[in-house]
Design a protein around this motif. Structure first.
Motif: not given
Length: 183
Positions: A96-98, A116-118, A156-157, A178-179
């Protein structure tokens, strides 16, 4: 020559230190698992990808709380194999988000998202606060925390939730949320 009194004092100090540290970790884990609503008041844990957390994994590796910390550490380190190692056969990731927002079902889709994130963010440092573990139905445990990932450029919180289910005596992630929260 060392006196018997000096020898006994020097032998007692390390034992007392171990007892105090063990008690501190036990109290920390107890308060995290016994919180009854919202996030607990557990102290934060900060780690970097090159520095392991202060929690001893050899003694508590199978608890959902320690597994969650290991999962977050693997994300920070950019270790895709370790990130994927805890998932059940048919997990779900709610992001959720990003730019990666969406719902991903199955290991293949989740692995593609983590790749992708890593690639874009790792290595990261993590700050983990307010860990709370609660029992669910049967062998299910939910771990919630505020996990802040930081690579020096981006902070990134994340309001993080991991649902673990015991499968053949081992906890596996069945659902993950993951929000991203606004700082």
């Amino acid at each position: 020559m060392i006196s018997t009194q000096a020898l006994s004092k020097s032998a007692i100090f390390p034992v007392l230190l171990v007892l105090v540290l063990t008690f501190s970790v036990a109290c920390s884990n107890q308060s995290a698992s016994d919180a009854d609503s919202g996030y607990g008041s557990t102290p934060s844990i900060t780690s970097s990808p090159t520095k392991p957390s202060s929690v001893s994994e050899s003694s508590t590796a199978s608890t959902p709380t320690t597994l969650a910390q290991s999962h977050w550490s693997a994300i920070a380190q950019g270790d895709l194999t370790k990130v994927m190692s805890q998932y059940s056969e048919s997990p779900t990731l709610h992001w959720i988000g990003g730019p990666l927002a969406g719902e991903y079902q199955g290991k293949d889709k989740i692995q593609a998202v983590w790749q992708k994130f890593i690639k874009a963010q790792a290595p990261l440092e993590t700050t983990i606060t307010n860990i709370k573990t609660t029992p669910g139905d049967g062998e299910t445990r939910t771990v919630k925390a505020l996990v802040t990932f930081n690579n020096g450029k981006n902070k990134i919180p994340v309001d993080y939730t991991l649902v673990y289910k015991s499968v053949s005596g081992n906890y596996q992630i069945t659902e993950e949320t993951w929000k991203i929260v606004k700082p």
